[in-house]
Motif scaffolding. Structure first.
Motif, PDB file in Angstrom:
ATOM      1  N   GLU A 168      -9.874   4.764  -1.559  1.00 36.67           N
ATOM      2  CA  GLU A 168      -8.440   4.475  -1.547  1.00 36.67           C
ATOM      3  C   GLU A 168      -8.171   3.510  -0.400  1.00 36.67           C
ATOM      4  O   GLU A 168      -8.855   3.537   0.614  1.00 36.67           O
ATOM      5  CB  GLU A 168      -7.613   5.745  -1.326  1.00 36.67           C
ATOM      6  N   GLY A 169      -7.166   2.668  -0.572  1.00 35.69           N
ATOM      7  CA  GLY A 169      -6.775   1.729   0.472  1.00 35.69           C
ATOM      8  C   GLY A 169      -5.290   1.845   0.737  1.00 35.69           C
ATOM      9  O   GLY A 169      -4.494   1.971  -0.195  1.00 35.69           O
ATOM     10  N   TYR A 170      -4.916   1.809   2.009  1.00 38.46           N
ATOM     11  CA  TYR A 170      -3.531   1.988   2.424  1.00 38.46           C
ATOM     12  C   TYR A 170      -3.125   0.927   3.430  1.00 38.46           C
ATOM     13  O   TYR A 170      -3.926   0.521   4.281  1.00 38.46           O
ATOM     14  CB  TYR A 170      -3.343   3.352   3.112  1.00 38.46           C
ATOM     15  N   LEU A 171      -1.874   0.506   3.351  1.00 41.72           N
ATOM     16  CA  LEU A 171      -1.249  -0.219   4.449  1.00 41.72           C
ATOM     17  C   LEU A 171      -0.590   0.825   5.325  1.00 41.72           C
ATOM     18  O   LEU A 171      -0.068   1.831   4.828  1.00 41.72           O
ATOM     19  CB  LEU A 171      -0.205  -1.208   3.933  1.00 41.72           C
ATOM     20  N   MET A 172      -0.599   0.589   6.628  1.00 45.43           N
ATOM     21  CA  MET A 172       0.037   1.514   7.575  1.00 45.43           C
ATOM     22  C   MET A 172       1.260   0.822   8.164  1.00 45.43           C
ATOM     23  O   MET A 172       1.193  -0.336   8.561  1.00 45.43           O
ATOM     24  CB  MET A 172      -0.930   1.894   8.701  1.00 45.43           C
ATOM     25  N   PHE A 173       2.360   1.560   8.210  1.00 47.09           N
ATOM     26  CA  PHE A 173       3.607   1.042   8.768  1.00 47.09           C
ATOM     27  C   PHE A 173       4.119   2.002   9.826  1.00 47.09           C
ATOM     28  O   PHE A 173       4.010   3.217   9.686  1.00 47.09           O
ATOM     29  CB  PHE A 173       4.682   0.908   7.676  1.00 47.09           C
ATOM     30  N   GLU A 174       4.687   1.439  10.882  1.00 44.06           N
ATOM     31  CA  GLU A 174       5.405   2.236  11.880  1.00 44.06           C
ATOM     32  C   GLU A 174       6.839   1.751  11.837  1.00 44.06           C
ATOM     33  O   GLU A 174       7.123   0.604  12.191  1.00 44.06           O
ATOM     34  CB  GLU A 174       4.817   2.066  13.273  1.00 44.06           C
ATOM     35  N   GLY A 175       7.723   2.626  11.369  1.00 43.96           N
ATOM     36  CA  GLY A 175       9.087   2.184  11.112  1.00 43.96           C
ATOM     37  C   GLY A 175       9.020   1.138  10.013  1.00 43.96           C
ATOM     38  O   GLY A 175       8.400   1.339   8.983  1.00 43.96           O
ATOM     39  N   GLY A 176       9.622  -0.010  10.222  1.00 42.85           N
ATOM     40  CA  GLY A 176       9.573  -1.078   9.233  1.00 42.85           C
ATOM     41  C   GLY A 176       8.497  -2.105   9.515  1.00 42.85           C
ATOM     42  O   GLY A 176       8.352  -3.076   8.785  1.00 42.85           O
ATOM     43  N   GLU A 177       7.716  -1.923  10.568  1.00 39.07           N
ATOM     44  CA  GLU A 177       6.732  -2.920  10.996  1.00 39.07           C
ATOM     45  C   GLU A 177       5.329  -2.545  10.534  1.00 39.07           C
ATOM     46  O   GLU A 177       4.889  -1.401  10.684  1.00 39.07           O
ATOM     47  CB  GLU A 177       6.754  -3.031  12.527  1.00 39.07           C
ATOM     48  N   ARG A 178       4.622  -3.513   9.982  1.00 39.98           N
ATOM     49  CA  ARG A 178       3.247  -3.261   9.543  1.00 39.98           C
ATOM     50  C   ARG A 178       2.366  -2.999  10.758  1.00 39.98           C
ATOM     51  O   ARG A 178       2.395  -3.753  11.741  1.00 39.98           O
ATOM     52  CB  ARG A 178       2.745  -4.457   8.750  1.00 39.98           C
ATOM     53  N   LEU A 179       1.576  -1.950  10.667  1.00 33.87           N
ATOM     54  CA  LEU A 179       0.709  -1.529  11.765  1.00 33.87           C
ATOM     55  C   LEU A 179      -0.750  -1.873  11.497  1.00 33.87           C
ATOM     56  O   LEU A 179      -1.524  -2.101  12.419  1.00 33.87           O
ATOM     57  CB  LEU A 179       0.877  -0.021  11.979  1.00 33.87           C
ATOM     58  N   GLY A 180      -1.146  -1.916  10.219  1.00 33.71           N
ATOM     59  CA  GLY A 180      -2.525  -2.218   9.889  1.00 33.71           C
ATOM     60  C   GLY A 180      -2.879  -1.694   8.520  1.00 33.71           C
ATOM     61  O   GLY A 180      -2.010  -1.511   7.670  1.00 33.71           O
ATOM     62  N   ARG A 181      -4.181  -1.446   8.318  1.00 32.57           N
ATOM     63  CA  ARG A 181      -4.627  -0.917   7.026  1.00 32.57           C
ATOM     64  C   ARG A 181      -5.732   0.106   7.243  1.00 32.57           C
ATOM     65  O   ARG A 181      -6.406   0.094   8.273  1.00 32.57           O
ATOM     66  CB  ARG A 181      -5.044  -2.022   6.076  1.00 32.57           C
TER      67      ARG A 181
END
Length: 106
Positions: free
Chosen positions: A16-29
């Motif tokens: 599985e692959g995920y994008l990571m977000f903190e609030g509305g800002e992209r944090l990584g994957r």
């Protein structure tokens, strides 16, 4: 880390692959790969984080994604990288590049 959410990008029978977000800002994957007894993760963070924040992210991913996956888990091994996104490329991108090069030659 507060307000971190994982947005799934893909799922296969063993990964599985995920994008990571903190609030509305992209944090990584985060990419997860499931074997019969071990889950391997590759995490790329797009900004500098403390080791404590990284450990919090790993723990949250374990709780929310790995432990709920109905896959036996004897260990969760995560390689963490710090980097930045420079683009996403697909066949469409290369086809457009070839078309532009063909037009320039005329």
């Amino acid at each position: 880390m507060n307000n971190v959410r994982f947005e799934r990008q893909y799922r296969t029978p063993h990964s599985e692959g995920y994008l990571m977000f903190e609030g509305g800002e992209r944090l990584g994957r985060l990419d997860l790969h499931f074997t019969p007894s071990v889950v391997y993760g590759t995490m790329v963070v797009e900004r500098e984080l403390t080791e404590e924040d990284i450990l919090d992210l790993i723990e949250q991913a374990d709780d929310e994604l790995v432990m709920t996956a109905d896959v036996p888990r004897d260990d969760f091994i995560v390689a963490v990288y710090q980097g930045r996104d420079i683009g996403t490329y697909s066949d469409d991108y290369f086809e457009e590049e070839e078309e532009e090069e063909g037009e320039e030659e005329i």
